[in-house]
Design a protein around this motif. Structure first.
Motif, PDB file in Angstrom:
ATOM      1  N   MET A   1       0.837  -1.187   0.000  1.00 51.08           N
ATOM      2  CA  MET A   1       0.000   0.000   0.000  1.00 51.08           C
ATOM      3  C   MET A   1       0.883   1.253   0.000  1.00 51.08           C
ATOM      4  SD  MET A   1      -2.915   1.077   2.709  1.00 51.08           S
ATOM      5  CE  MET A   1      -2.166   2.281   3.756  1.00 51.08           C
ATOM      6  N   MET A   2       0.551   2.180  -0.884  1.00 50.23           N
ATOM      7  CA  MET A   2       1.301   3.432  -0.951  1.00 50.23           C
ATOM      8  C   MET A   2       0.722   4.419   0.054  1.00 50.23           C
ATOM      9  SD  MET A   2       2.282   3.990  -4.963  1.00 50.23           S
ATOM     10  CE  MET A   2       0.864   4.934  -5.334  1.00 50.23           C
ATOM     11  N   VAL A   3       1.595   5.231   0.610  1.00 48.01           N
ATOM     12  CA  VAL A   3       1.189   6.267   1.546  1.00 48.01           C
ATOM     13  C   VAL A   3       1.237   7.602   0.816  1.00 48.01           C
ATOM     14  CG1 VAL A   3       1.711   7.363   3.749  1.00 48.01           C
ATOM     15  CG2 VAL A   3       2.104   4.923   3.458  1.00 48.01           C
ATOM     16  N   THR A   4       0.246   8.454   1.054  1.00 51.83           N
ATOM     17  CA  THR A   4       0.183   9.754   0.407  1.00 51.83           C
ATOM     18  C   THR A   4       0.798  10.820   1.306  1.00 51.83           C
ATOM     19  OG1 THR A   4      -1.850   9.101  -0.718  1.00 51.83           O
ATOM     20  CG2 THR A   4      -1.371  11.446  -0.650  1.00 51.83           C
ATOM     21  N   PHE A   5       1.622  11.670   0.696  1.00 51.28           N
ATOM     22  CA  PHE A   5       2.244  12.769   1.418  1.00 51.28           C
ATOM     23  C   PHE A   5       1.865  14.076   0.751  1.00 51.28           C
ATOM     24  CE2 PHE A   5       4.685   9.134   2.662  1.00 51.28           C
ATOM     25  CZ  PHE A   5       4.952   9.369   3.996  1.00 51.28           C
ATOM     26  N   ASN A   6       2.021  15.182   1.488  1.00 45.82           N
ATOM     27  CA  ASN A   6       1.669  16.493   0.952  1.00 45.82           C
ATOM     28  C   ASN A   6       2.846  17.449   1.104  1.00 45.82           C
ATOM     29  OD1 ASN A   6       1.642  17.498   3.627  1.00 45.82           O
ATOM     30  ND2 ASN A   6      -0.506  16.942   3.865  1.00 45.82           N
ATOM     31  N   ASP A   7       2.608  18.727   0.785  1.00 42.95           N
ATOM     32  CA  ASP A   7       3.675  19.724   0.849  1.00 42.95           C
ATOM     33  C   ASP A   7       4.341  19.769   2.224  1.00 42.95           C
ATOM     34  OD1 ASP A   7       3.384  20.539  -1.795  1.00 42.95           O
ATOM     35  OD2 ASP A   7       2.010  22.171  -1.305  1.00 42.95           O
ATOM     36  N   ASP A   8       3.555  19.599   3.282  1.00 41.75           N
ATOM     37  CA  ASP A   8       4.090  19.708   4.644  1.00 41.75           C
ATOM     38  C   ASP A   8       4.887  18.488   5.077  1.00 41.75           C
ATOM     39  OD1 ASP A   8       2.908  22.232   4.954  1.00 41.75           O
ATOM     40  OD2 ASP A   8       1.031  21.339   5.665  1.00 41.75           O
ATOM     41  N   THR A   9       4.560  17.317   4.536  1.00 44.33           N
ATOM     42  CA  THR A   9       5.174  16.076   5.015  1.00 44.33           C
ATOM     43  C   THR A   9       6.093  15.409   3.992  1.00 44.33           C
ATOM     44  OG1 THR A   9       3.252  14.792   4.286  1.00 44.33           O
ATOM     45  CG2 THR A   9       3.242  15.598   6.571  1.00 44.33           C
ATOM     46  N   PHE A  10       6.205  15.978   2.804  1.00 40.09           N
ATOM     47  CA  PHE A  10       6.946  15.309   1.742  1.00 40.09           C
ATOM     48  C   PHE A  10       8.393  15.024   2.107  1.00 40.09           C
ATOM     49  CE2 PHE A  10       9.711  15.381  -1.982  1.00 40.09           C
ATOM     50  CZ  PHE A  10       9.203  14.292  -2.658  1.00 40.09           C
ATOM     51  N   GLN A  11       9.116  16.020   2.566  1.00 41.62           N
ATOM     52  CA  GLN A  11      10.549  15.846   2.785  1.00 41.62           C
ATOM     53  C   GLN A  11      10.862  14.734   3.786  1.00 41.62           C
ATOM     54  OE1 GLN A  11      12.658  17.391   0.638  1.00 41.62           O
ATOM     55  NE2 GLN A  11      14.095  15.925   1.487  1.00 41.62           N
ATOM     56  N   GLU A  12      10.033  14.599   4.807  1.00 41.91           N
ATOM     57  CA  GLU A  12      10.275  13.537   5.794  1.00 41.91           C
ATOM     58  C   GLU A  12       9.998  12.148   5.229  1.00 41.91           C
ATOM     59  OE1 GLU A  12       6.180  13.494   8.390  1.00 41.91           O
ATOM     60  OE2 GLU A  12       7.400  15.304   8.462  1.00 41.91           O
ATOM     61  N   SER A  13       9.318  12.076   4.088  1.00 38.23           N
ATOM     62  CA  SER A  13       8.983  10.781   3.507  1.00 38.23           C
ATOM     63  C   SER A  13      10.117  10.199   2.670  1.00 38.23           C
ATOM     64  CB  SER A  13       7.740  10.922   2.620  1.00 38.23           C
ATOM     65  OG  SER A  13       8.048  11.686   1.462  1.00 38.23           O
ATOM     66  N   ILE A  14      11.077  11.023   2.283  1.00 35.42           N
ATOM     67  CA  ILE A  14      12.171  10.562   1.426  1.00 35.42           C
ATOM     68  C   ILE A  14      13.261   9.929   2.284  1.00 35.42           C
ATOM     69  CG2 ILE A  14      13.920  11.275  -0.247  1.00 35.42           C
ATOM     70  CD1 ILE A  14      11.031  11.491  -1.248  1.00 35.42           C
ATOM     71  N   ARG A  15      13.618   8.712   1.961  1.00 43.16           N
ATOM     72  CA  ARG A  15      14.657   8.010   2.710  1.00 43.16           C
ATOM     73  C   ARG A  15      16.014   8.662   2.481  1.00 43.16           C
ATOM     74  NH1 ARG A  15      13.781   1.564   1.721  1.00 43.16           N
ATOM     75  NH2 ARG A  15      11.861   1.353   2.917  1.00 43.16           N
ATOM     76  N   GLU A  16      16.738   8.877   3.554  1.00 38.82           N
ATOM     77  CA  GLU A  16      18.101   9.413   3.428  1.00 38.82           C
ATOM     78  C   GLU A  16      19.057   8.345   2.920  1.00 38.82           C
ATOM     79  OE1 GLU A  16      19.525  11.555   6.808  1.00 38.82           O
ATOM     80  OE2 GLU A  16      17.644  12.642   7.021  1.00 38.82           O
ATOM     81  N   LYS A  17      18.767   7.095   3.224  1.00 41.79           N
ATOM     82  CA  LYS A  17      19.550   5.959   2.741  1.00 41.79           C
ATOM     83  C   LYS A  17      18.611   5.045   1.980  1.00 41.79           C
ATOM     84  CE  LYS A  17      23.407   6.941   4.927  1.00 41.79           C
ATOM     85  NZ  LYS A  17      24.496   7.514   4.176  1.00 41.79           N
ATOM     86  N   GLY A  18      19.015   4.647   0.795  1.00 44.49           N
ATOM     87  CA  GLY A  18      18.197   3.735   0.013  1.00 44.49           C
ATOM     88  C   GLY A  18      17.363   4.438  -1.042  1.00 44.49           C
ATOM     89  N   LEU A  19      16.314   3.744  -1.482  1.00 41.86           N
ATOM     90  CA  LEU A  19      15.507   4.203  -2.607  1.00 41.86           C
ATOM     91  C   LEU A  19      14.095   4.591  -2.188  1.00 41.86           C
ATOM     92  CD1 LEU A  19      16.481   1.414  -5.161  1.00 41.86           C
ATOM     93  CD2 LEU A  19      17.286   3.775  -5.145  1.00 41.86           C
ATOM     94  N   THR A  20      13.603   5.684  -2.775  1.00 38.47           N
ATOM     95  CA  THR A  20      12.222   6.104  -2.621  1.00 38.47           C
ATOM     96  C   THR A  20      11.676   6.411  -4.010  1.00 38.47           C
ATOM     97  OG1 THR A  20      12.757   7.167  -0.504  1.00 38.47           O
ATOM     98  CG2 THR A  20      10.630   7.698  -1.486  1.00 38.47           C
ATOM     99  N   LEU A  21      10.577   5.762  -4.360  1.00 42.45           N
ATOM    100  CA  LEU A  21       9.906   6.000  -5.627  1.00 42.45           C
ATOM    101  C   LEU A  21       8.685   6.858  -5.334  1.00 42.45           C
ATOM    102  CD1 LEU A  21      10.354   4.965  -8.554  1.00 42.45           C
ATOM    103  CD2 LEU A  21       8.679   3.209  -8.079  1.00 42.45           C
ATOM    104  N   VAL A  22       8.603   8.024  -5.984  1.00 41.31           N
ATOM    105  CA  VAL A  22       7.519   8.969  -5.711  1.00 41.31           C
ATOM    106  C   VAL A  22       6.633   9.089  -6.943  1.00 41.31           C
ATOM    107  CG1 VAL A  22       6.914  11.303  -4.990  1.00 41.31           C
ATOM    108  CG2 VAL A  22       9.039  10.256  -4.163  1.00 41.31           C
ATOM    109  N   ASP A  23       5.356   8.810  -6.753  1.00 42.54           N
ATOM    110  CA  ASP A  23       4.354   8.887  -7.811  1.00 42.54           C
ATOM    111  C   ASP A  23       3.606  10.209  -7.673  1.00 42.54           C
ATOM    112  OD1 ASP A  23       2.331   8.410  -9.678  1.00 42.54           O
ATOM    113  OD2 ASP A  23       1.187   7.144  -8.300  1.00 42.54           O
ATOM    114  N   PHE A  24       3.808  11.134  -8.617  1.00 43.78           N
ATOM    115  CA  PHE A  24       3.076  12.397  -8.644  1.00 43.78           C
ATOM    116  C   PHE A  24       1.871  12.213  -9.560  1.00 43.78           C
ATOM    117  CE2 PHE A  24       7.256  13.811  -7.370  1.00 43.78           C
ATOM    118  CZ  PHE A  24       6.996  14.844  -6.488  1.00 43.78           C
ATOM    119  N   GLY A  25       0.671  12.357  -9.002  1.00 42.00           N
ATOM    120  CA  GLY A  25      -0.542  12.163  -9.788  1.00 42.00           C
ATOM    121  C   GLY A  25      -1.703  12.919  -9.191  1.00 42.00           C
ATOM    122  N   ALA A  26      -2.913  12.500  -9.560  1.00 36.84           N
ATOM    123  CA  ALA A  26      -4.142  13.095  -9.042  1.00 36.84           C
ATOM    124  C   ALA A  26      -5.246  12.046  -9.087  1.00 36.84           C
ATOM    125  CB  ALA A  26      -4.533  14.314  -9.866  1.00 36.84           C
TER     126      ALA A  26
END
Length: 104
Positions: A1-26
């Protein structure tokens, strides 16, 4: 299951180590709806190696603008906290697998 992030929480969602795939959509975007299960499946297959998240461009215009998202879906791959790859438009699962293979 994917988790949705917004402008306020986006940066904390990106892993500092490893891979993060971000789907920008609507939610109203048909190709985005088609892409979501593909990315969820990739996340399940990759397990702990990959975090898969989504950003709704309508609800997070600052984040979408910051990363130059002009059309949906747009998928960004972050490696160790930095954006390294961008795929625009709906692609087959193999395109995302090939993208990940460079970094896994």
């Amino acid at each position: 299951m994917m988790v949705t992030f917004n402008d306020d929480t986006f940066q904390e969602s990106i892993r500092e180590k490893g891979l993060t795939l971000v789907d920008f959509g609507a939610v109203w975007c048909p190709p985005c709806k088609t892409l979501k299960p593909i990315l969820e499946e990739l996340g399940e297959e990759q397990g702990e190696k990959l975090a898969v998240i989504e950003v709704d461009c309508d609800e997070s215009p600052e984040t979408a603008s910051r990363f130059g998202v002009m059309s949906m879906p747009t998928v960004l791959l972050f490696h160790n906290g930095e954006p390294v790859e961008k795929l625009i438009g709906l692609r087959p699962k193999s395109a995302y697998e090939n993208l990940l293979a460079k970094y896994v």
